[in-house]
Design a protein around this motif. Structure first.
Motif, short mmCIF file in Angstrom:
data_model
loop_
_atom_site.label_atom_id
_atom_site.label_comp_id
_atom_site.label_asym_id
_atom_site.label_seq_id
_atom_site.Cartn_x
_atom_site.Cartn_y
_atom_site.Cartn_z
N SER A 576 0.82 -1.17 -0.09
CA SER A 576 -0.14 0.01 -0.13
C SER A 576 0.96 1.21 -0.17
O SER A 576 2.07 1.05 0.55
N TRP A 579 -0.25 8.49 -0.87
CA TRP A 579 0.40 9.38 -1.73
C TRP A 579 0.58 10.89 -1.11
O TRP A 579 0.87 11.97 -1.78
N LEU A 583 -4.91 10.31 -0.27
CA LEU A 583 -5.31 8.84 -1.02
C LEU A 583 -4.04 7.82 -0.69
O LEU A 583 -2.93 8.19 -0.75
N THR A 584 -4.52 6.61 -0.65
CA THR A 584 -3.79 5.45 -0.27
C THR A 584 -4.21 4.56 -0.96
O THR A 584 -5.61 3.89 -1.29
N THR A 585 -3.46 3.91 -1.84
CA THR A 585 -3.74 2.61 -2.81
C THR A 585 -2.92 1.49 -2.58
O THR A 585 -1.92 1.64 -1.95
N ARG A 614 -7.32 -2.06 -3.93
CA ARG A 614 -8.04 -1.29 -2.99
C ARG A 614 -7.58 0.02 -2.81
O ARG A 614 -6.43 0.14 -3.17
N GLY A 615 -8.24 0.86 -2.32
CA GLY A 615 -7.97 2.42 -2.30
C GLY A 615 -8.80 3.23 -1.45
O GLY A 615 -9.72 2.48 -0.78
N GLU A 616 -8.04 4.28 -0.71
CA GLU A 616 -8.84 4.96 0.47
C GLU A 616 -8.50 6.25 0.36
O GLU A 616 -7.45 6.83 0.11
N ARG A 628 -12.59 -1.22 -3.17
CA ARG A 628 -11.88 -2.42 -3.34
C ARG A 628 -12.58 -3.38 -4.40
O ARG A 628 -13.61 -3.45 -4.62
#
Length: 658
Positions: A576, A579, A583-585, A614-616, A628
């Motif tokens: 993971s 950024w 944003l976290t991918t 997945r992303g957040e 996700r």
């Protein structure tokens, strides 16, 4: 096979090999704290599956700790999906969410794993092996999940031959706080969870609940003729209250209730059958700390009640199965710190179990038979001594004596050590014995055999972990071995068999099969693990497990064959990246080698590789959006022959913490 090995090598070369266990583990109040003069460092990873709060570096057995950050990052709905990402764990499931789910640690039987929620041991005396069905265990309000691998019967008693899964829910940190998770996705799946709690003077409390529903998939795979969707609904609520009655004296009340409804298929294929499962867990305890916290005591009473019913609306008599299991447990646990480096943990437990089970005929003309009933009582005494003779070295040794109402007394031994060196190297080694009495179902059900003997096991492991660059990189591995004797298996009967055990005891009525002590089993293997945070915001982790779990029943046709549904090779990897603007991918890969569905190894289950994305995105520190995609390439696979598994699935939701 060359392709599979190459895939694993590539995976291990590009990811690290340890489940996430961030250093900022949440601070919780375990049911029995360590009686130590020196408190563990706040930034250390604390383990409570050992029945005392200790630093992970002091645990002699292999342990994985998933903190809240790791749980949220994975976004998994069920605990089994989270556990699958950890070393040594495999599962088999009879369909989609809510169907019968078996979890195995290091090749042990599913009923040889103890499940604990906030210190309360869960099991269903009416289930086949007396273990816990993971089907209804959702991630919910979990703040931390610990997996302690290898025999743990000294502290957790019968069933802990494979290991312990400990789930910890959060304690309140503010005067008033809350959280919620809402998500929806494929197959009309929807989940809503919320919790609220707080601290007011001597009172600490928390209340949470969850509702989960999905249209699901056909329990029977399409390749085996399954067409209709089998849905699942689960609703649960849990709460806990702690009240300081006086200095060093705290009352502790906890409760958990869940109700699950899942559609199931008959052996022949699609059907309108469904199953209801209701679980209640209650606990009341009193904690008393004396001598400035050096002598800590806990007295508790735990109660579990599981009710399972199957129905077929197309039959004249719609209820096809009715079972109930109850556990009552009274326990005392104490710990005493003789010095800063010598601590004793000890306790006494008494557990009473009861079960009832009946399978009525579909015809109203056939009277419902008297239900099978059974009960058992086990009283246990245990003690464990922990010594730190030199800085960094922790040695432990313990004994447990179980007095079973049917099988008499059994004494077990365990010992181990963990040495944390100044070089960042941690060396672990342990030996432990296990004991599991036959379940009430195996003894007294329509397939029961009252002549069964307890299962016994002993195992050992040794491993090394090395950390670099201020713990930003960690790599390690361990070797384990376990032997089990008098393992209980189900043996089928032919329609012409003259074996007395193929007849219902005391009658001439034939039965489909019976339980017997005919198996010996051996498991050994290697677990490799590593993790890395090479640059700010990037987290890479993964694991690889090689497990040889075989039938070692001398003189039988299955000698040397693989135990069913246990892959020899498994690997996980994930990464993971944050950024920096909210944003976290990330992505995760799970690979499983082939296994066999039955003891004769006649039915092969092919290996598979699954990829998740997945992303957040953080709208604020308290509010996050997430999404996700699971099984991105829509891989078709089976963990149990003829039963379906989830294809490509997409979910999205919002998470709030305040």
């Amino acid at each position: 096979m060359k392709t599979s090995i190459s895939s694993v090598a590539l995976l291990l070369a590009t990811v690290s090999l340890s489940p996430a266990h961030a250093a900022d583990a949440p601070q919780v109040a375990p049911p029995a704290d360590a009686a130590a003069a020196n408190e563990a460092d706040a930034a250390a990873i604390i383990v409570t599956a050992t029945r005392s709060a200790v630093n992970r570096d002091q645990v002699a057995s292999s342990v994985t700790v998933l903190d809240k950050a790791a749980i949220d990052r994975a976004q998994d709905m069920g605990v089994t999906e989270l556990l699958l990402r950890t070393p040594g764990v495999s599962i088999s499931r009879n369909g989609g969410y809510g169907t019968a789910t078996s979890l195995r640690i290091r090749g042990a039987e599913t009923d040889q794993t103890v499940v604990v929620i906030d210190g309360v041991k869960l099991n269903d005396p009416s289930s086949t092996g007396g273990g816990f069905n993971f089907a209804n265990l959702l991630t919910g309000d979990a703040a931390r999940i610990e997996v302690l691998r290898g025999p743990q019967s000294i502290l957790w008693g019968s069933q802990a031959i494979g290991g312990v899964v400990n789930i910890v829910t959060p304690g309140p940190q503010k005067d008033l706080e809350g959280s919620f998770d809402l998500e929806a996705g494929s197959r009309r799946t929807a989940s809503a969870r919320a919790a609220i709690g707080g601290k007011q003077g001597p009172l600490r409390w928390r209340l949470g609940g969850q509702s989960f529903t999905t249209d699901g998939i056909s329990a029977i795979a399409p390749s085996a003729g399954g067409r209709e969707k089998d849905g699942y609904t689960n609703r649960n609520i849990q709460g806990r209250v702690e009240l300081d009655l006086a200095e060093g004296v705290t009352a502790d009340l906890r409760s958990y209730y869940s109700r699950g409804h899942v559609d199931i298929d008959g052996f022949a294929g699609d059907s309108q059958e469904f199953s209801l499962n209701k679980e209640f867990v209650g606990y009341a305890g009193l904690k008393v700390d004396l001598m400035g916290g050096r002598f800590r005591n806990r007295i508790g009473y735990g109660y579990t009640d599981t009710d399972r019913d199957n129905f077929n609306p197309t039959l004249a008599r719609t209820k096809t199965f009715d079972a109930a299991g109850k556990n009552k447990r009274i326990e005392y646990q104490g710990s005493f710190a003789f010095t800063d480096g010598i601590t004793a943990l000890f306790g006494v437990e008494n557990e009473n179990s009861r079960f009832r089970s009946v399978s009525p005929s579909a015809s109203l003309a056939v009277p419902i038979p008297a239900p099978a009933r059974g009960k058992a009582e086990i009283t246990s005494v245990y003690g464990q001594l922990s010594v730190v003779p030199v800085t960094g070295l922790t040695l432990t040794g313990g004994l447990r004596h179980d007095d079973h109402s049917r099988f008499g007394g059994k004494t077990l031994f365990a010992a181990g050590g963990a040495w944390a060196l100044p070089t960042g190297t941690i060396v672990r080694a342990s030996y432990a014995e296990g004991f599991k009495a036959p379940s009430l179902y195996q003894l007294f059900s329509e397939y029961g055999n009252t002549a069964l003997n307890p299962e016994q096991a002993h195992g050992w492991e040794a491993g090394v972990e090395q950390r670099f660059l201020d713990d930003r990189i960690s790599i390690g591995g361990s070797y384990f071995e376990r032997k089990t004797t008098d393992q209980i298996i189900y043996s089928s009967c032919s329609t012409t068999s003259t074996n007395p055990l193929c007849f219902t005891p005391g009658t001439t009525t034939r039965r489909f099969g019976y339980y017997a002590n005919v198996a010996r089993a051996k498991a050994h293997g290697i677990e490799a693990a590593a993790s890395a945070r090479p640059i700010e915001g990037l987290v890479i982790d993964g694991n690889y497990t090689w497990t040889v779990a075989e039938d070692r029943s001398v003189g039988t046709a299955n000698f040397g064959r693989w135990l069913p549904r246990r892959p020899r090779n498994m690997a996980n990897g994930s990464f993971s990246y944050d950024w920096g603007f909210g944003l976290t991918t990330g992505a995760a890969v799970r690979w499983s080698g082939h296994s066999f569905d039955n003891a004769s190894n006649a039915t092969r289950l092919d290996g598979y590789t699954l990829v998740d994305l997945r992303g957040e995105f953080a709208l604020s520190p308290a509010l996050k959006l997430f999404a996700r995609a699971e099984n991105v390439f829509d891989k078709s696979y089976m963990t149990a022959s003829r039963y379906g598994t989830l294809g490509r699935s997409i979910y999205a939701g919002v998470r709030g913490r305040f």
